[in-house]
Scaffold this motif. Structure first.
Motif, PDB file in Angstrom:
ATOM      1  N   UNK A  21      -8.690  11.603   6.551  1.00 36.89           N
ATOM      2  CA  UNK A  21      -9.958  11.377   5.867  1.00 36.89           C
ATOM      3  C   UNK A  21     -11.019  12.233   6.525  1.00 36.89           C
ATOM      4  N   UNK A  22     -11.706  13.046   5.720  1.00 33.41           N
ATOM      5  CA  UNK A  22     -12.750  13.949   6.211  1.00 33.41           C
ATOM      6  C   UNK A  22     -12.250  14.802   7.371  1.00 33.41           C
ATOM      7  N   UNK A  23     -11.035  15.299   7.211  1.00 27.71           N
ATOM      8  CA  UNK A  23     -10.478  16.219   8.187  1.00 27.71           C
ATOM      9  C   UNK A  23      -9.861  15.589   9.411  1.00 27.71           C
ATOM     10  N   UNK A  24      -9.848  14.272   9.478  1.00 28.65           N
ATOM     11  CA  UNK A  24      -9.252  13.586  10.632  1.00 28.65           C
ATOM     12  C   UNK A  24      -8.065  12.736  10.193  1.00 28.65           C
ATOM     13  N   UNK A  25      -7.028  12.757  11.001  1.00 29.69           N
ATOM     14  CA  UNK A  25      -5.881  11.905  10.719  1.00 29.69           C
ATOM     15  C   UNK A  25      -6.267  10.440  10.903  1.00 29.69           C
ATOM     16  N   UNK A  26      -5.858   9.607   9.980  1.00 34.12           N
ATOM     17  CA  UNK A  26      -6.192   8.183  10.068  1.00 34.12           C
ATOM     18  C   UNK A  26      -5.401   7.509  11.179  1.00 34.12           C
ATOM     19  N   UNK A  27      -6.058   6.627  11.889  1.00 34.09           N
ATOM     20  CA  UNK A  27      -5.418   5.812  12.915  1.00 34.09           C
ATOM     21  C   UNK A  27      -5.536   4.351  12.492  1.00 34.09           C
ATOM     22  N   UNK A  28      -4.923   3.473  13.242  1.00 36.68           N
ATOM     23  CA  UNK A  28      -4.980   2.045  12.935  1.00 36.68           C
ATOM     24  C   UNK A  28      -6.420   1.572  12.952  1.00 36.68           C
ATOM     25  N   UNK A  29      -6.788   0.814  11.945  1.00 38.31           N
ATOM     26  CA  UNK A  29      -8.138   0.236  11.862  1.00 38.31           C
ATOM     27  C   UNK A  29      -8.161  -1.022  12.745  1.00 38.31           C
ATOM     28  N   UNK A  30      -8.352  -0.794  14.038  1.00 36.60           N
ATOM     29  CA  UNK A  30      -8.260  -1.879  15.012  1.00 36.60           C
ATOM     30  C   UNK A  30      -9.297  -2.964  14.744  1.00 36.60           C
ATOM     31  N   UNK A  31     -10.480  -2.558  14.319  1.00 33.25           N
ATOM     32  CA  UNK A  31     -11.539  -3.548  14.076  1.00 33.25           C
ATOM     33  C   UNK A  31     -11.133  -4.535  12.990  1.00 33.25           C
ATOM     34  N   UNK A  32     -10.530  -4.037  11.912  1.00 37.21           N
ATOM     35  CA  UNK A  32     -10.095  -4.956  10.860  1.00 37.21           C
ATOM     36  C   UNK A  32      -8.891  -5.792  11.294  1.00 37.21           C
ATOM     37  N   UNK A  33      -8.040  -5.222  12.144  1.00 43.59           N
ATOM     38  CA  UNK A  33      -6.904  -6.009  12.659  1.00 43.59           C
ATOM     39  C   UNK A  33      -7.430  -7.200  13.458  1.00 43.59           C
ATOM     40  N   UNK A  50       0.855  -1.187   0.000  1.00 42.72           N
ATOM     41  CA  UNK A  50       0.000   0.000   0.000  1.00 42.72           C
ATOM     42  C   UNK A  50       0.892   1.238   0.000  1.00 42.72           C
ATOM     43  N   UNK A  51       0.581   2.176  -0.878  1.00 45.31           N
ATOM     44  CA  UNK A  51       1.369   3.401  -0.922  1.00 45.31           C
ATOM     45  C   UNK A  51       2.820   3.150  -1.266  1.00 45.31           C
ATOM     46  N   UNK A  52       3.089   2.093  -1.984  1.00 49.38           N
ATOM     47  CA  UNK A  52       4.457   1.791  -2.393  1.00 49.38           C
ATOM     48  C   UNK A  52       5.289   1.075  -1.349  1.00 49.38           C
ATOM     49  N   UNK A  53       4.693   0.771  -0.193  1.00 52.88           N
ATOM     50  CA  UNK A  53       5.458   0.102   0.862  1.00 52.88           C
ATOM     51  C   UNK A  53       4.538  -0.753   1.721  1.00 52.88           C
ATOM     52  N   UNK A  54       4.890  -0.870   3.010  1.00 51.13           N
ATOM     53  CA  UNK A  54       4.034  -1.655   3.906  1.00 51.13           C
ATOM     54  C   UNK A  54       3.210  -0.728   4.784  1.00 51.13           C
ATOM     55  N   UNK A  55       2.109  -1.258   5.290  1.00 48.77           N
ATOM     56  CA  UNK A  55       1.252  -0.492   6.176  1.00 48.77           C
ATOM     57  C   UNK A  55       0.512  -1.463   7.080  1.00 48.77           C
ATOM     58  N   UNK A  56       0.740  -1.342   8.388  1.00 45.15           N
ATOM     59  CA  UNK A  56       0.201  -2.312   9.344  1.00 45.15           C
ATOM     60  C   UNK A  56      -1.299  -2.178   9.548  1.00 45.15           C
TER      61      UNK A  56
END
Length: 352
Positions: free
Chosen positions: A310-322, A243-249
């Motif tokens: 996204x929509x004015x908020x900095x993205x955090x880890x998507x814990x639910x999908x983790x 993702x984005x050319x690299x890794x993303x946890x």
């Protein structure tokens, strides 16, 4: 579990699963999607259902304050999961209410109404791709939930579920126009999502589950194209989705969770399960002893370090999908250690 063991187990199970339909049970005894979902870990499924709780009218997420778009109903399939696991009619009622809430905003074209909040005025209008992608997100979740109900033995036979079955059928009857809309949107979604495996997998699930639910012999080639492009974007050495050319946890966990859901549906792909296994093994390397998901070096989600918003908020880890990724992987790979990892993650983020 070592990566090699994951891949070996995946390969063994794959021979039994590839090419099956999503009915209640195949000739060789492999369980349907709905019966498989009912074997997910009860405690974790309950946590995910609680984290995706709709309000009394069925609104979820950012739709709770005011309706924006069906994109924010993403996650309603967790209500179906837990409702089937616990055989809770009230929880399944919540799933259907959330689905009906969203379907009330369906347009004649199969798309869904978009109401941009006043607080977002002046920040530009969502593109055609944004609207199609938001619809795909929602339909992927709705499709998984409806498919779980339709292929679960208890739900299909229980007298307490007669009215719920009627409501599910009514929702399903309205999905043909949305499938047509998403199929027509393939060129724009392919262009917009071609470098985002997680989005490609959402698109694949949306089309695949719609085809399974509508049972009208529609081609699966659209879903196949999305899936092939997603599975072609994996770091062959480390195993993560690029993702984005690299890794993303965060985004790797989303992609892994979606890939594993497709495994449970018995999607006919020889590559899907081994790739999901590798992605989960890499994801596990990003979880520390406390259960925190490391974002160091992430290409997209880097809280406090200039990551995406996204929509004015900095993205955090998507814990639910983790959590979902590890919970589903534990079932697919028959590895209880992955439940312990998921529970550690839940405990850590509940304390924050």
């Amino acid at each position: 579990m070592p990566k090699k063991r994951f891949v070996i187990v995946a390969s063994l199970l794959l021979s039994a699963m590839v090419g099956l339909n999503v009915g209640h049970c195949s000739d060789d005894g492999v369980m349907s999607y709905g019966n498989s979902v009912a074997k997910l870990n009860t405690a974790l499924a309950r946590k995910l259902a609680e984290a995706n709780q709709p309000n009394a009218v069925g609104a979820m997420g950012r739709n709770r304050r005011q309706y924006i778009h069906v994109r924010f109903q993403l996650g309603l399939h967790h209500l179906a999961d837990y409702g089937l696991i616990a055989q809770r009619v009230d929880v399944l009622e919540q799933f259907l209410t959330a689905a009906e809430y969203a379907m009330a905003y369906q347009l004649p074209t199969g798309n869904f109404r978009l109401d941009v909040p006043k607080s977002m005025a002046g920040r530009g209008s969502p593109s055609i791709a944004d609207r199609a992608s938001g619809t795909s997100f929602f339909i992927a979740s709705l499709g998984l939930g409806l498919l779980a109900l339709e292929t679960n033995d208890w739900f299909q036979k229980a007298e307490d579920c007669v009215d719920l079955r009627r409501r599910a059928a009514q929702i399903r009857s309205r999905l043909r126009s949305t499938r047509q809309y998403l199929e027509k949107s393939e060129p724009v979604l392919m262009a917009a999502d071609k470098h985002a495996p997680n989005r490609l997998l959402f698109n694949a699930i949306a089309i695949y589950t719609l085809n399974a639910l509508l049972s009208d012999g529609a081609s699966v080639q659209v879903a196949d194209r999305y899936l092939a492009l997603a599975l072609g974007q994996v770091n062959q050495e480390a195993g993560y989705f690029i993702e984005g050319g690299g890794y993303d946890s965060s985004y790797n966990a989303v992609a892994a969770a979606l890939a594993l859901r497709l495994v449970l549906t018995a999607y006919p792909s020889a590559e899907l399960q081994p790739i999901a296994a590798s992605a989960i093994e890499w994801q596990r390397s990003r979880i520390d002893e406390r259960g925190e998901v490391s974002t160091v070096g992430n290409a997209r989600v880097r809280p406090g370090q200039g990551g995406e918003s996204f929509m004015g908020r900095e993205k955090d880890v998507d814990v639910k999908h983790v959590v979902d990724a590890f919970m589903t992987a534990s079932l697919v790979f028959e590895d209880p250690e992955l439940i312990e990892v998921a529970q550690r993650i839940v405990t850590h983020y509940e304390r924050r």
